[in-house]
Write an enzyme that holds these catalytic residues in place. Structure first.
Site, PDB file in Angstrom:
ATOM      1  CE  LYS A  39      -4.153  -2.186   0.758  1.00  0.00           C
ATOM      2  NZ  LYS A  39      -3.867  -3.671   0.857  1.00  0.00           N
TER       3      LYS A  39
HETATM    4  C1  PLP Z   1      -4.410  -4.688   0.280  1.00  0.00           C
HETATM    5  C2  PLP Z   1      -3.706  -6.248   0.444  1.00  0.00           C
HETATM    6  C3  PLP Z   1      -3.857  -7.176  -0.631  1.00  0.00           C
HETATM    7  C4  PLP Z   1      -5.125  -6.880  -1.638  1.00  0.00           C
HETATM    8  O1  PLP Z   1      -4.766  -5.981  -2.334  1.00  0.00           O
HETATM    9  P1  PLP Z   1      -6.045  -5.384  -3.378  1.00  0.00           P
HETATM   10  O2  PLP Z   1      -5.509  -4.170  -4.120  1.00  0.00           O
HETATM   11  O3  PLP Z   1      -7.087  -4.787  -2.194  1.00  0.00           O
HETATM   12  O4  PLP Z   1      -6.504  -6.503  -4.086  1.00  0.00           O
HETATM   13  C5  PLP Z   1      -3.125  -8.084  -0.487  1.00  0.00           C
HETATM   14  N1  PLP Z   1      -2.131  -8.367   0.294  1.00  0.00           N
HETATM   15  C6  PLP Z   1      -1.750  -7.312   1.076  1.00  0.00           C
HETATM   16  C7  PLP Z   1      -0.653  -7.541   2.168  1.00  0.00           C
HETATM   17  C8  PLP Z   1      -2.504  -6.260   1.329  1.00  0.00           C
HETATM   18  O5  PLP Z   1      -2.211  -5.203   2.147  1.00  0.00           O
END
Ligand code: PLP
Length: 494
Positions: A111
């Protein structure tokens, strides 16, 4: 470059307006009206430059009301907090399996790639549009978004940020990361429910006229840091362009080759960015969508029916514990030939009945580009275990899900094209589950001390931002019911 809504094509916005607004007024998601194409020559040029330069160049194709210098300045700042100059290092595991590590930012989850950038884009977008109110950023988090958003917006001028997380739906480390957040403009609150309850609550706040009025009184308006904001999706396209450059540079792919990508998926933002990169000309073959026991997307991709009426599982990969994947709407808009009325209808059915079925034509288009699979808890643990003992590579549970799904895809199809597994979190963010999977005992109710334990066992160094967690002051202890989420917002205003 103009933006429109997935539910109303009469809307036309500039890039900065799309970012400033976050969501379209009728509830649709904002999308570019067309996609720029990257030629082989463009990709070759991108291969020669640094990650921040790649980011600035790719983003400038979508944001023509930002100057290239401005975007370069933003990406230099956003990616300076990563612990490696390559920003997204690529691990070569064998001749055709690669792992793109997206967790080298300040909160150790992917993120950060978007949320270190979004605050810069957003505050600049507000200025460009003569907005003199301040931004109140509201986020629902399944664990990683909240912390990354808090860290991205922390002490950013003219903003406040409040994040809600599901009380028992995040790991201890994730919770500790959030409740110890520093900064003068931040708030954190638990919700007595799961991620979907928290996300639905945030959506309600966005359409609550009374909240809007109270915020307006104080010179604020609401905006989102969830992956529905275009300013979140765009920086994610960059690393799919970049990984192609990295593979070519490493000599791991011929000029006319292609790569499959396997993405551990929750809200569908990450894999959507891969789809967009492919649409722009990055040679991506199959987009492999990996889910945990909450396998609503696996079923959808296999059948064309999206059905959220099912048991919700709390898993050891909590950032994928999602039954409504918001960004799927953008994919369906694109694959339907931008049929806004059709998409509005599907979303209406989803909120009324919890399900919808797309046309055969759309289903066929999805199956042409996407593959899907899921992995249950036991398999996730076994994969963490075997990745460590057989390959000497330590992975978190989300990344393990993707490795398992890729392996089964290869077994089933014999497709041995180079494949990039997207690693979305540092194993240290989930060290309780990782230790358990490695066979360690006495970790069931452990907290931050498990970081040292995992480090001792594996000798893989813990990322610096997690190493001193146990010593930080706990600042936030609140918890509310899903229908009481307005309270903390009003509290932060007073
Ligand atoms: C947010 C997240 C996901 C999922 O990603 P999306 O973009 O919501 O599909 C997968 N793994 C981790 C560690 C995340 O923080």
């Amino acid at each position: 470059m103009q933006y429109t809504s997935t539910r109303d094509k009469n809307l036309h916005l500039t890039g900065s307006q799309a970012i400033a607004q976050g969501l379209s007024p009728e509830g649709g998601l904002l999308v570019p009206e067309n996609f720029p194409h990257l030629s082989a020559e463009d990709l070759d040029g991108l291969k020669r430059v640094s990650y921040p330069e790649r980011a600035a160049r790719v983003m400038s194709l979508f944001l023509d009301d930002f100057s290239e210098e401005e975007l370069k300045d933003f990406s230099d700042r956003a990616y300076s907090r990563f612990d490696t100059p390559t920003v997204t290092p690529l691990r070569i595991l064998n001749g055709n399996t690669f792992c793109l590590e997206l967790w080298h930012g300040p909160t150790c989850a992917f993120k950060d790639l978007a949320l270190q950038m979004l605050p810069l884009l957003l505050t600049s977008a507000l200025q460009k549009n003569g907005e003199d109110r301040k931004a109140f950023v509201l986020a629902a988090t399944s664990g990683d978004t909240g912390k990354a958003a808090l860290e991205g917006f922390r002490d950013v001028d003219r903003t406040k940020i409040l994040t809600f997380y599901p009380q028992n739906g995040v790991s201890r480390i994730q919770k500790l990361q959030m409740v110890t957040q520093e900064g003068n403009n931040v708030g954190v609150c638990a919700v007595d429910g799961n991620f979907d309850d928290a996300q639905a609550g945030v959506k309600r706040l966005f359409t609550d006229p009374e909240i809007a009025a109270r915020l307006d009184d104080k010179g604020f308006f609401l905006t989102s840091a969830n992956s529905i904001n275009w300013g979140r999706v765009l920086p994610q396209i960059v690393y799919y362009v970049s990984v192609y450059c990295q593979l070519r540079k490493a000599g791991a792919m011929p000029p006319d080759g292609h790569m499959n990508v396997c993405v551990p998926t929750g809200n569908f933002g990450n894999i959507l960015a891969a789809y967009y990169a492919k649409k722009m000309g990055v040679p991506i073959g199959k987009l492999i969508c990996a889910s945990n026991s909450n396998n609503v997307l696996t079923d959808f991709i296999k059948t064309g029916t999206y059905d959220r009426n099912r048991t919700f599982y709390q898993t050891i990969s909590p950032s994928m514990d999602i039954l409504v994947s918001s960004n799927l709407e953008r994919l369906l808009f694109d694959l339907s030939g931008e049929d806004d009325a059709l998409i509005a209808g599907y979303m209406d059915q989803l909120s009324r009945d919890g399900k919808y079925t797309v046309t055969e034509e759309i289903t066929a288009k999805i199956q042409d580009q996407f593959e899907a699979g899921f992995c249950d808890e036991n398999m996730t643990r076994l994969t963490i275990n075997s990745m460590w003992w057989d390959v000497n590579y330590l992975v978190d549970p989300h990344t393990a899900v993707a490795f398992q799904v890729l392996g089964r895809y290869r077994d089933r199809t014999g497709d041995e094209s180079p494949a990039v597994v997207v690693s979305t979190a540092s194993p240290y963010k989930f060290c309780g589950s990782v230790l358990e999977a490695l066979g360690a005992s006495g970790v069931a109710n452990g907290g931050a001390e498990l970081i040292g334990k995992l480090q001792n066992l594996t000798e893989v160094p813990a990322p610096a931002p997690l190493a001193d967690l146990a010593d930080r002051e706990i600042r936030f202890t609140g918890c509310v019911e899903p229908d009481e989420m307005a309270g903390p917002v009003l509290e932060m205003l007073s």
